[in-house]
Design a protein around this motif. Sequence first.
Motif, PDB file in Angstrom:
ATOM      1  N   ALA A 135       0.832  -1.212   0.000  1.00 52.47           N
ATOM      2  CA  ALA A 135       0.000   0.000   0.000  1.00 52.47           C
ATOM      3  C   ALA A 135       0.862   1.256   0.000  1.00 52.47           C
ATOM      4  O   ALA A 135       0.580   2.213   0.700  1.00 52.47           O
ATOM      5  CB  ALA A 135      -0.915  -0.016   1.213  1.00 52.47           C
ATOM      6  N   ARG A 136       1.926   1.226  -0.798  1.00 51.79           N
ATOM      7  CA  ARG A 136       2.876   2.337  -0.781  1.00 51.79           C
ATOM      8  C   ARG A 136       2.238   3.650  -1.225  1.00 51.79           C
ATOM      9  O   ARG A 136       2.573   4.712  -0.723  1.00 51.79           O
ATOM     10  CB  ARG A 136       4.080   1.999  -1.672  1.00 51.79           C
ATOM     11  CG  ARG A 136       5.270   2.911  -1.428  1.00 51.79           C
ATOM     12  CD  ARG A 136       6.548   2.281  -1.903  1.00 51.79           C
ATOM     13  NE  ARG A 136       6.860   1.051  -1.190  1.00 51.79           N
ATOM     14  CZ  ARG A 136       7.393   1.030   0.011  1.00 51.79           C
ATOM     15  NH1 ARG A 136       7.639   2.149   0.668  1.00 51.79           N
ATOM     16  NH2 ARG A 136       7.672  -0.122   0.597  1.00 51.79           N
ATOM     17  N   GLY A 137       1.300   3.575  -2.168  1.00 47.98           N
ATOM     18  CA  GLY A 137       0.645   4.796  -2.632  1.00 47.98           C
ATOM     19  C   GLY A 137      -0.087   5.508  -1.514  1.00 47.98           C
ATOM     20  O   GLY A 137      -0.058   6.732  -1.408  1.00 47.98           O
ATOM     21  N   LYS A 138      -0.734   4.729  -0.648  1.00 48.79           N
ATOM     22  CA  LYS A 138      -1.455   5.326   0.480  1.00 48.79           C
ATOM     23  C   LYS A 138      -0.474   5.971   1.460  1.00 48.79           C
ATOM     24  O   LYS A 138      -0.740   7.042   2.004  1.00 48.79           O
ATOM     25  CB  LYS A 138      -2.294   4.261   1.189  1.00 48.79           C
ATOM     26  CG  LYS A 138      -3.059   4.784   2.398  1.00 48.79           C
ATOM     27  CD  LYS A 138      -4.018   3.752   2.956  1.00 48.79           C
ATOM     28  CE  LYS A 138      -5.245   3.643   2.089  1.00 48.79           C
ATOM     29  NZ  LYS A 138      -6.319   2.841   2.759  1.00 48.79           N
ATOM     30  N   ILE A 139       0.666   5.326   1.676  1.00 48.22           N
ATOM     31  CA  ILE A 139       1.688   5.889   2.563  1.00 48.22           C
ATOM     32  C   ILE A 139       2.198   7.213   2.005  1.00 48.22           C
ATOM     33  O   ILE A 139       2.364   8.191   2.738  1.00 48.22           O
ATOM     34  CB  ILE A 139       2.851   4.891   2.743  1.00 48.22           C
ATOM     35  CG1 ILE A 139       2.377   3.684   3.541  1.00 48.22           C
ATOM     36  CG2 ILE A 139       4.026   5.548   3.454  1.00 48.22           C
ATOM     37  CD1 ILE A 139       3.374   2.566   3.607  1.00 48.22           C
ATOM     38  N   PHE A 140       2.442   7.250   0.694  1.00 42.88           N
ATOM     39  CA  PHE A 140       2.913   8.486   0.072  1.00 42.88           C
ATOM     40  C   PHE A 140       1.881   9.600   0.227  1.00 42.88           C
ATOM     41  O   PHE A 140       2.238  10.764   0.437  1.00 42.88           O
ATOM     42  CB  PHE A 140       3.209   8.259  -1.412  1.00 42.88           C
ATOM     43  CG  PHE A 140       4.398   7.365  -1.685  1.00 42.88           C
ATOM     44  CD1 PHE A 140       5.256   6.979  -0.671  1.00 42.88           C
ATOM     45  CD2 PHE A 140       4.654   6.911  -2.973  1.00 42.88           C
ATOM     46  CE1 PHE A 140       6.344   6.160  -0.919  1.00 42.88           C
ATOM     47  CE2 PHE A 140       5.746   6.100  -3.235  1.00 42.88           C
ATOM     48  CZ  PHE A 140       6.586   5.716  -2.214  1.00 42.88           C
ATOM     49  N   THR A 141       0.606   9.251   0.116  1.00 43.51           N
ATOM     50  CA  THR A 141      -0.457  10.244   0.283  1.00 43.51           C
ATOM     51  C   THR A 141      -0.432  10.828   1.690  1.00 43.51           C
ATOM     52  O   THR A 141      -0.550  12.042   1.886  1.00 43.51           O
ATOM     53  CB  THR A 141      -1.831   9.612   0.002  1.00 43.51           C
ATOM     54  OG1 THR A 141      -1.879   9.166  -1.351  1.00 43.51           O
ATOM     55  CG2 THR A 141      -2.953  10.624   0.237  1.00 43.51           C
ATOM     56  N   LYS A 142      -0.253   9.961   2.685  1.00 42.61           N
ATOM     57  CA  LYS A 142      -0.221  10.421   4.070  1.00 42.61           C
ATOM     58  C   LYS A 142       0.996  11.312   4.320  1.00 42.61           C
ATOM     59  O   LYS A 142       0.900  12.343   4.987  1.00 42.61           O
ATOM     60  CB  LYS A 142      -0.217   9.218   5.015  1.00 42.61           C
ATOM     61  CG  LYS A 142      -1.516   8.425   4.993  1.00 42.61           C
ATOM     62  CD  LYS A 142      -1.516   7.308   6.032  1.00 42.61           C
ATOM     63  CE  LYS A 142      -2.838   6.552   6.021  1.00 42.61           C
ATOM     64  NZ  LYS A 142      -2.943   5.580   7.124  1.00 42.61           N
ATOM     65  N   ILE A 143       2.143  10.910   3.779  1.00 42.57           N
ATOM     66  CA  ILE A 143       3.346  11.731   3.949  1.00 42.57           C
ATOM     67  C   ILE A 143       3.178  13.066   3.232  1.00 42.57           C
ATOM     68  O   ILE A 143       3.634  14.106   3.720  1.00 42.57           O
ATOM     69  CB  ILE A 143       4.588  10.980   3.444  1.00 42.57           C
ATOM     70  CG1 ILE A 143       4.859   9.759   4.335  1.00 42.57           C
ATOM     71  CG2 ILE A 143       5.806  11.890   3.432  1.00 42.57           C
ATOM     72  CD1 ILE A 143       5.984   8.873   3.846  1.00 42.57           C
ATOM     73  N   GLY A 144       2.515  13.037   2.077  1.00 44.05           N
ATOM     74  CA  GLY A 144       2.244  14.286   1.362  1.00 44.05           C
ATOM     75  C   GLY A 144       1.452  15.268   2.210  1.00 44.05           C
ATOM     76  O   GLY A 144       1.698  16.483   2.175  1.00 44.05           O
ATOM     77  N   ARG A 145       0.533  14.749   3.003  1.00 46.32           N
ATOM     78  CA  ARG A 145      -0.237  15.612   3.895  1.00 46.32           C
ATOM     79  C   ARG A 145       0.650  16.181   5.001  1.00 46.32           C
ATOM     80  O   ARG A 145       0.500  17.341   5.394  1.00 46.32           O
ATOM     81  CB  ARG A 145      -1.403  14.837   4.511  1.00 46.32           C
ATOM     82  CG  ARG A 145      -2.467  14.422   3.509  1.00 46.32           C
ATOM     83  CD  ARG A 145      -3.631  13.737   4.201  1.00 46.32           C
ATOM     84  NE  ARG A 145      -4.677  13.383   3.256  1.00 46.32           N
ATOM     85  CZ  ARG A 145      -5.870  12.909   3.601  1.00 46.32           C
ATOM     86  NH1 ARG A 145      -6.137  12.737   4.891  1.00 46.32           N
ATOM     87  NH2 ARG A 145      -6.768  12.605   2.708  1.00 46.32           N
ATOM     88  N   GLU A 146       1.568  15.363   5.501  1.00 49.15           N
ATOM     89  CA  GLU A 146       2.505  15.859   6.520  1.00 49.15           C
ATOM     90  C   GLU A 146       3.390  16.956   5.937  1.00 49.15           C
ATOM     91  O   GLU A 146       3.723  17.931   6.622  1.00 49.15           O
ATOM     92  CB  GLU A 146       3.353  14.709   7.048  1.00 49.15           C
ATOM     93  CG  GLU A 146       2.584  13.695   7.873  1.00 49.15           C
ATOM     94  CD  GLU A 146       3.495  12.644   8.479  1.00 49.15           C
ATOM     95  OE1 GLU A 146       4.128  12.940   9.509  1.00 49.15           O
ATOM     96  OE2 GLU A 146       3.593  11.544   7.904  1.00 49.15           O
ATOM     97  N   ILE A 147       3.787  16.790   4.688  1.00 48.06           N
ATOM     98  CA  ILE A 147       4.565  17.838   4.017  1.00 48.06           C
ATOM     99  C   ILE A 147       3.746  19.123   3.942  1.00 48.06           C
ATOM    100  O   ILE A 147       4.261  20.224   4.181  1.00 48.06           O
ATOM    101  CB  ILE A 147       4.995  17.370   2.612  1.00 48.06           C
ATOM    102  CG1 ILE A 147       6.082  16.288   2.723  1.00 48.06           C
ATOM    103  CG2 ILE A 147       5.505  18.553   1.776  1.00 48.06           C
ATOM    104  CD1 ILE A 147       6.469  15.653   1.397  1.00 48.06           C
ATOM    105  N   ALA A 148       2.467  18.987   3.630  1.00 46.90           N
ATOM    106  CA  ALA A 148       1.598  20.164   3.532  1.00 46.90           C
ATOM    107  C   ALA A 148       1.528  20.917   4.856  1.00 46.90           C
ATOM    108  O   ALA A 148       1.589  22.155   4.889  1.00 46.90           O
ATOM    109  CB  ALA A 148       0.195  19.743   3.085  1.00 46.90           C
ATOM    110  N   ILE A 149       1.408  20.177   5.952  1.00 51.63           N
ATOM    111  CA  ILE A 149       1.371  20.801   7.275  1.00 51.63           C
ATOM    112  C   ILE A 149       2.687  21.530   7.551  1.00 51.63           C
ATOM    113  O   ILE A 149       2.717  22.673   8.026  1.00 51.63           O
ATOM    114  CB  ILE A 149       1.121  19.751   8.368  1.00 51.63           C
ATOM    115  CG1 ILE A 149      -0.317  19.219   8.278  1.00 51.63           C
ATOM    116  CG2 ILE A 149       1.404  20.315   9.753  1.00 51.63           C
ATOM    117  CD1 ILE A 149      -1.375  20.158   8.774  1.00 51.63           C
ATOM    118  N   ALA A 150       3.800  20.871   7.243  1.00 56.93           N
ATOM    119  CA  ALA A 150       5.118  21.465   7.515  1.00 56.93           C
ATOM    120  C   ALA A 150       5.322  22.737   6.703  1.00 56.93           C
ATOM    121  O   ALA A 150       5.842  23.740   7.210  1.00 56.93           O
ATOM    122  CB  ALA A 150       6.224  20.455   7.189  1.00 56.93           C
ATOM    123  N   VAL A 151       4.916  22.720   5.436  1.00 54.26           N
ATOM    124  CA  VAL A 151       5.056  23.903   4.584  1.00 54.26           C
ATOM    125  C   VAL A 151       4.170  25.035   5.093  1.00 54.26           C
ATOM    126  O   VAL A 151       4.578  26.203   5.140  1.00 54.26           O
ATOM    127  CB  VAL A 151       4.704  23.559   3.120  1.00 54.26           C
ATOM    128  CG1 VAL A 151       4.607  24.831   2.270  1.00 54.26           C
ATOM    129  CG2 VAL A 151       5.753  22.618   2.530  1.00 54.26           C
TER     130      VAL A 151
END
Length: 240
Positions: free
Chosen positions: A20-36
């Motif tokens: 389920a790597r795509g789902k993991i990438f989606t979740k990390i993408g959201r963390e990136i959004a918060i950090a930015v």
Amino acid sequence: MAGHSKWANIKHKKGKADAARGKIFTKIGREIAIAVKEGGSDPTQNNKLRDVIAKARSNNMPNDNIDRSIKKAAGELGNVTYEEFIYEGYAPGGIAVIVSVVTDNRNRTASDVRHIFDKNGGSLGQSGSVGYLFDYKGVIIMENDGKLDADEVMMNALDAGAEDVEETEEAFEILTAANDFSAVREALEGKGYTFLSAEREYIPQMTNAVTDEEVLVKIQKMLDMLDENDDVVEVYHNAE
């Protein structure tokens, strides 16, 4: 299900992560959004963003995906607003659970998390209801593949500001104060070390042994449902 061993959790999740790597990438993408959102899109000026990028790379997220997530968060590729929340509660058997989420819809996420707790015989609590049972720490995991000198790893980690280093046959687990995590991680990266995992986490002060097989199955089902939810970033617990 070990609540105290990050290495055990990494091994437990690896098969699911590969599938389920795509789902993991989606979740990390959201963390990136918060950090930015909190500190801007320049990693050299944003410690939190550097930490999330390191997490992304440890999960084999391609650089193109990372760059695209940063640009999206900066408004260059559209704009979605995400928020971070922590939910606390109990799984069956009195197991304390902390759920870290990143969501663009607080009401949807609250409803989903409450449903998962209720459906599996757990109970969602108020803020602080179980948080006092955990310590918030930086946790860095390096594989003990026989190529690293244990004394050197410990010396470098402690010199960088780590609080403790635990060696097992399979891994080195390095603990830091939450505020020192970024500095320790970057110092070790500068020494050429690579990580299986490097994140701030909630670590249980004591674990709760679960011996009833039926209760164990219910707890595992609840944890799996939380992990599979798109808004849930991490789940922490004190089950042993």
